[in-house]
Design a protein around this motif. Sequence first.
Motif, PDB file in Angstrom:
ATOM      1  N   SER A  10       0.839  -1.200   0.000  1.00 53.69           N
ATOM      2  CA  SER A  10       0.000   0.000   0.000  1.00 53.69           C
ATOM      3  C   SER A  10       0.874   1.251   0.000  1.00 53.69           C
ATOM      4  O   SER A  10       2.035   1.224   0.398  1.00 53.69           O
ATOM      5  N   VAL A  11       0.265   2.330  -0.423  1.00 51.37           N
ATOM      6  CA  VAL A  11       0.982   3.604  -0.422  1.00 51.37           C
ATOM      7  C   VAL A  11       1.276   4.049   1.009  1.00 51.37           C
ATOM      8  O   VAL A  11       2.299   4.682   1.274  1.00 51.37           O
ATOM      9  N   THR A  12       0.410   3.677   1.943  1.00 47.17           N
ATOM     10  CA  THR A  12       0.625   4.046   3.344  1.00 47.17           C
ATOM     11  C   THR A  12       1.924   3.455   3.873  1.00 47.17           C
ATOM     12  O   THR A  12       2.733   4.155   4.500  1.00 47.17           O
ATOM     13  N   TYR A  13       2.152   2.158   3.623  1.00 49.06           N
ATOM     14  CA  TYR A  13       3.394   1.533   4.082  1.00 49.06           C
ATOM     15  C   TYR A  13       4.599   2.030   3.292  1.00 49.06           C
ATOM     16  O   TYR A  13       5.700   2.121   3.822  1.00 49.06           O
ATOM     17  N   ALA A  14       4.406   2.376   2.026  1.00 52.84           N
ATOM     18  CA  ALA A  14       5.506   2.934   1.243  1.00 52.84           C
ATOM     19  C   ALA A  14       5.939   4.287   1.822  1.00 52.84           C
ATOM     20  O   ALA A  14       7.141   4.553   1.960  1.00 52.84           O
ATOM     21  N   ILE A  15       4.980   5.113   2.175  1.00 55.30           N
ATOM     22  CA  ILE A  15       5.301   6.414   2.771  1.00 55.30           C
ATOM     23  C   ILE A  15       5.986   6.225   4.120  1.00 55.30           C
ATOM     24  O   ILE A  15       6.975   6.891   4.425  1.00 55.30           O
ATOM     25  N   LYS A  16       5.461   5.299   4.914  1.00 60.24           N
ATOM     26  CA  LYS A  16       6.046   5.030   6.226  1.00 60.24           C
ATOM     27  C   LYS A  16       7.495   4.534   6.081  1.00 60.24           C
ATOM     28  O   LYS A  16       8.383   4.953   6.816  1.00 60.24           O
ATOM     29  N   ARG A  18       9.558   5.038   3.441  1.00 63.57           N
ATOM     30  CA  ARG A  18      10.372   6.155   2.933  1.00 63.57           C
ATOM     31  C   ARG A  18      10.756   7.116   4.053  1.00 63.57           C
ATOM     32  O   ARG A  18      11.913   7.494   4.189  1.00 63.57           O
ATOM     33  N   ASP A  19       9.777   7.479   4.864  1.00 63.48           N
ATOM     34  CA  ASP A  19      10.036   8.427   5.940  1.00 63.48           C
ATOM     35  C   ASP A  19      10.979   7.852   6.998  1.00 63.48           C
ATOM     36  O   ASP A  19      11.850   8.553   7.507  1.00 63.48           O
ATOM     37  N   ALA A  20      10.816   6.563   7.318  1.00 62.81           N
ATOM     38  CA  ALA A  20      11.703   5.917   8.300  1.00 62.81           C
ATOM     39  C   ALA A  20      13.137   5.882   7.785  1.00 62.81           C
ATOM     40  O   ALA A  20      14.084   6.177   8.526  1.00 62.81           O
ATOM     41  N   LEU A  21      13.310   5.556   6.512  1.00 64.00           N
ATOM     42  CA  LEU A  21      14.652   5.497   5.925  1.00 64.00           C
ATOM     43  C   LEU A  21      15.283   6.888   5.858  1.00 64.00           C
ATOM     44  O   LEU A  21      16.452   7.057   6.187  1.00 64.00           O
ATOM     45  N   ARG A  22      14.500   7.862   5.447  1.00 68.39           N
ATOM     46  CA  ARG A  22      15.023   9.235   5.372  1.00 68.39           C
ATOM     47  C   ARG A  22      15.411   9.770   6.739  1.00 68.39           C
ATOM     48  O   ARG A  22      16.375  10.517   6.865  1.00 68.39           O
ATOM     49  N   SER A  23      14.649   9.393   7.772  1.00 61.27           N
ATOM     50  CA  SER A  23      14.957   9.884   9.120  1.00 61.27           C
ATOM     51  C   SER A  23      16.291   9.348   9.626  1.00 61.27           C
ATOM     52  O   SER A  23      16.888   9.915  10.537  1.00 61.27           O
ATOM     53  N   LYS A  24      16.756   8.256   9.009  1.00 59.26           N
ATOM     54  CA  LYS A  24      18.058   7.680   9.370  1.00 59.26           C
ATOM     55  C   LYS A  24      19.153   8.069   8.373  1.00 59.26           C
ATOM     56  O   LYS A  24      20.222   7.484   8.338  1.00 59.26           O
ATOM     57  N   GLY A  25      18.866   9.066   7.528  1.00 55.90           N
ATOM     58  CA  GLY A  25      19.867   9.589   6.610  1.00 55.90           C
ATOM     59  C   GLY A  25      20.009   8.846   5.298  1.00 55.90           C
ATOM     60  O   GLY A  25      20.958   9.079   4.553  1.00 55.90           O
ATOM     61  N   ALA A  57      16.473  -3.561   9.461  1.00 60.18           N
ATOM     62  CA  ALA A  57      16.310  -3.172  10.867  1.00 60.18           C
ATOM     63  C   ALA A  57      15.524  -1.871  10.997  1.00 60.18           C
ATOM     64  O   ALA A  57      14.652  -1.751  11.872  1.00 60.18           O
ATOM     65  N   ILE A  58      15.800  -0.898  10.142  1.00 56.97           N
ATOM     66  CA  ILE A  58      15.081   0.375  10.177  1.00 56.97           C
ATOM     67  C   ILE A  58      13.591   0.140   9.940  1.00 56.97           C
ATOM     68  O   ILE A  58      12.732   0.668  10.654  1.00 56.97           O
ATOM     69  N   LEU A  59      13.271  -0.670   8.927  1.00 57.76           N
ATOM     70  CA  LEU A  59      11.871  -0.933   8.605  1.00 57.76           C
ATOM     71  C   LEU A  59      11.168  -1.684   9.728  1.00 57.76           C
ATOM     72  O   LEU A  59      10.031  -1.356  10.088  1.00 57.76           O
ATOM     73  N   GLU A  60      11.826  -2.682  10.283  1.00 56.47           N
ATOM     74  CA  GLU A  60      11.217  -3.462  11.356  1.00 56.47           C
ATOM     75  C   GLU A  60      11.012  -2.620  12.607  1.00 56.47           C
ATOM     76  O   GLU A  60       9.972  -2.716  13.267  1.00 56.47           O
ATOM     77  N   ASN A  61      11.959  -1.766  12.942  1.00 54.40           N
ATOM     78  CA  ASN A  61      11.821  -0.886  14.113  1.00 54.40           C
ATOM     79  C   ASN A  61      10.699   0.129  13.927  1.00 54.40           C
ATOM     80  O   ASN A  61      10.096   0.569  14.905  1.00 54.40           O
ATOM     81  N   ALA A  62      10.412   0.498  12.682  1.00 54.46           N
ATOM     82  CA  ALA A  62       9.351   1.457  12.395  1.00 54.46           C
ATOM     83  C   ALA A  62       7.993   0.771  12.223  1.00 54.46           C
ATOM     84  O   ALA A  62       6.986   1.451  12.030  1.00 54.46           O
ATOM     85  N   GLY A  63       7.964  -0.549  12.260  1.00 58.70           N
ATOM     86  CA  GLY A  63       6.708  -1.275  12.111  1.00 58.70           C
ATOM     87  C   GLY A  63       6.180  -1.306  10.691  1.00 58.70           C
ATOM     88  O   GLY A  63       4.980  -1.428  10.463  1.00 58.70           O
ATOM     89  N   VAL A  64       7.077  -1.223   9.717  1.00 56.74           N
ATOM     90  CA  VAL A  64       6.685  -1.220   8.310  1.00 56.74           C
ATOM     91  C   VAL A  64       6.512  -2.655   7.820  1.00 56.74           C
ATOM     92  O   VAL A  64       7.415  -3.476   7.949  1.00 56.74           O
TER      93      VAL A  64
END
Length: 72
Positions: A10-16, A18-25, A57-64
Amino acid sequence: MKRYVIETGSVTYAIKARDALRSKGRKAHIERKKPSAGSSGCGYSVVSDGEFEKIKAILENAGVKYSGIKEI
């Protein structure tokens, strides 16, 4: 540096994702996938650079929720 495609349903998980990855640089952007034969509709993916284990790890920690990660 390697690049990966993270497939989401879904676009919701894609946005989540993207934002989680960007927040980690990490650089990350969303792409819409076209439906293929036998699929149940469109999906979304996120393209990002980095190391596989760190991205996971980033995705799993963000619940994606994601259906797969492929190297490109």
